[in-house]
Design an enzyme around this catalytic site. Structure first.
Site, PDB file in Angstrom:
ATOM      1  N   LYS A 177       0.865  -1.185   0.000  1.00 14.03           N
ATOM      2  CA  LYS A 177       0.000   0.000   0.000  1.00 14.03           C
ATOM      3  C   LYS A 177       0.902   1.235   0.000  1.00 14.03           C
ATOM      4  O   LYS A 177       1.509   1.567   1.004  1.00 14.03           O
ATOM      5  CB  LYS A 177      -0.915   0.035   1.227  1.00 14.03           C
ATOM      6  N   GLU A 253      10.141   1.793  10.570  1.00 10.98           N
ATOM      7  CA  GLU A 253      11.143   2.853  10.494  1.00 10.98           C
ATOM      8  C   GLU A 253      10.385   4.171  10.518  1.00 10.98           C
ATOM      9  O   GLU A 253       9.617   4.478   9.608  1.00 10.98           O
ATOM     10  CB  GLU A 253      11.977   2.724   9.224  1.00 10.98           C
ATOM     11  N   CYS A 287      13.740  10.949   6.480  1.00  8.22           N
ATOM     12  CA  CYS A 287      13.724  10.596   7.903  1.00  8.22           C
ATOM     13  C   CYS A 287      15.114  10.645   8.518  1.00  8.22           C
ATOM     14  O   CYS A 287      15.258  10.927   9.712  1.00  8.22           O
ATOM     15  CB  CYS A 287      13.109   9.214   8.086  1.00  8.22           C
ATOM     16  N   GLU A 381      10.781  17.315  14.563  1.00  9.29           N
ATOM     17  CA  GLU A 381      11.262  16.914  13.246  1.00  9.29           C
ATOM     18  C   GLU A 381      10.738  17.919  12.218  1.00  9.29           C
ATOM     19  O   GLU A 381       9.531  18.093  12.071  1.00  9.29           O
ATOM     20  CB  GLU A 381      10.780  15.505  12.908  1.00  9.29           C
TER      21      GLU A 381
END
Length: 489
Positions: A177, A253, A287, A381
């Site tokens: 997906k 992750e 990331c 972040e």
């Protein structure tokens, strides 16, 4: 060679088809807003069909010789080479990748698929002596069966392939997906590649759709025994919770708040170039991108001067221009988030040493100085082209900054003394850290993953093989065993 067609459809049971309710959603170029395709949206029924077909196909796939499965993965590598320009074009137009980033992403995908092609002959077992007379113990490594993969929009092609190829190499079927922003580069493009490579019908399924509509069904379906997810920490927590209810393994992750440390003896010119690359590649939407830069006070001003010299030379704008290094933010929501963090950090007292107004979704490379760890750009972040620079007096203070976060994904430290750098790196609570390099590193044979709020499990090499396989103990009683049954002759 003709271009792929059907990339706007689902890939289910070896067939390209529309969603069962006929719904579509556009995928657009984030730089121009041009609609590239109207992509079919999967329903829960389509997810069930894909998983059912995958489970059936996996039994056939598991019966193939290891060398036959190897050949399919090797063919997928060949296909990616043949279709290099087509894949690059999709990455540039759908994900806003610059040519530098798109080339690196495709190279990473080729690398992980090449590594995964070794897996069929690495499904090794073990023999153990028994503690019962005449007993032999065998431990076989076997596929888990079906793997569900949910991939992100930032490195869609590679971060899908990072799970799909190793899962196939370990003998599994996969249903994928992709993220709604990148249904082609993270999803249907891979389906087309593996179809061309010769996988059995149904072994690879691709079901684009909103997570809010099919996400729970995708995770909770009884077929997949492992769910691989790359994305935000809040979503990852939800997936882990739902998977846990169904006793599924997860490979996660998640986000990062990665620190780039410049110690007082570092090569400042090299550190500045590394920091610019690791911060601004793909607009900081990675990331493992540098989120914070911490510099020893004694070299702070000199480093900032060199860093600004490098960053000023980075071209921002149209990712189709091969000279562009900083392209567009993926969508308006993400753009708003980046600008919000920037403004709140300036309001908290940081100084904009370099920056400018956005043009469309292109945010010019921005450098903030005078940043403290409790300011938003250091605590959160960013996922955008904003580089906050902090200062520290001692190595212990730098270490405290590094560990002042729940995240633990990647990081970097620059120093002339390698062992000083290694000693520092070993004390940082992170899954990965690099001495005299930047934080954006991913090699197909090395353990990739984080700690804490950055995730669970590891990708790459033997760790990926472990993630997508399990073991079975088979004992063999070679001689009759004497069972203690009182009263039985």
């Amino acid at each position: 060679m003709s271009r792929y067609s059907h990339l706007g459809q689902l890939f289910v049971a070896g067939e390209w088809r529309d969603g069962s309710d006929g719904q579509t959603a556009p995928t657009a170029n984030p730089y121009t807003d041009e609609t590239l395709l109207d992509v079919a949206q999967a329903t829960e029924s389509d997810v069930d069909d894909a998983y059912t077909a995958a489970a059936a196909a996996q039994e056939e796939w598991a019966g193939w010789l290891p060398t036959e499965r190897q050949a399919v993965l090797a063919k997928a590598v060949e296909v990616m080479g043949d279709r290099h320009d087509e894949i690059i074009e999709w990455l540039v137009t759908e994900s806003g990748s610059t040519h530098v980033k798109a080339s690196a992403e495709l190279g990473n995908a080729v690398g992980i698929t090449t590594e995964a092609a070794t897996f069929p002959l690495r499904m090794e077992g073990s023999l153990f002596p028994g503690t019962v007379a005449g007993k032999e113990n065998r431990v076989y490594r076997v596929p888990v069966g079906v793997v569900g993969v949910i991939s992100p929009w930032n490195f869609p092609f590679h971060l899908s392939m990072r799970s799909v190829a190793p899962a196939l190499g370990a003998g599994n079927a996969v249903v994928l997906k992709p993220a709604s922003n990148t249904p082609v580069t993270g999803g249907t493009l891979l389906g087309a590649i593996f179809e061309e490579a010769g996988v059995p019908p149904g072994l690879v399924g691709v079901v684009p759709g909103k997570g809010s509509e099919i996400g729970d069904a995708f995770v909770a379906h009884p077929a997949p025994r492992v769910i691989s997810f790359t994305g935000s920490t809040p979503v990852g927590r939800g997936i882990a919770e739902l998977a846990g209810k169904h006793l599924k393994r997860v490979e996660l992750e998640l986000g990062g708040n990665n620190l780039f440390v410049v110690l007082d003896d570092a090569d400042l010119d090299q550190a500045a170039r590394a920091a610019a690359f690791g911060k601004f590649l793909h607009q900081g939407q990675i990331c493992i991108a540098i989120n914070r830069i911490a510099v020893a006070a004694s070299v702070h001003d000199a480093f900032v001067e060199r860093f600004l010299d490098v960053v000023r030379q980075l071209q921002a704008g149209d990712p189709r221009d091969e000279a562009t290094f900083v392209g567009p933010i993926i969508d308006d929501d993400q753009l708003e988030s980046v600008l919000d963090v920037l403004q709140r950090t300036v309001d908290a007292g940081a100084t904009v040493a370099l920056g400018g107004e956005p043009e469309g979704r292109v945010v010019p490379p921005t450098v903030l100085t005078g940043v403290a760890q409790d300011m938003p750009a250091a605590e959160e972040e960013i996922f955008g082209p904003v580089a906050p620079v902090l200062s520290f007096e001692t190595d212990d203070e730098a270490l405290a900054i590094a560990n002042a976060t729940d995240y633990g994904l990647s990081g970097a430290v620059f120093t002339a003394d390698i062992e000083r750098g290694v000693a520092f790196a070993r004390r940082v609570r992170t899954g990965m850290i690099h001495v005299n390099d930047m934080s954006v590193n991913d090699e197909p044979h090395v353990a990739f993953g984080g700690r804490g709020a950055s995730g669970l499990g590891r990708f790459g090499g033997q760790w990926a093989l472990d993630a997508f396989s399990t073991v079975q103990w088979v004992s063999v009683q070679h001689t009759p065993r004497d069972y203690p049954l009182p009263g039985v002759e």
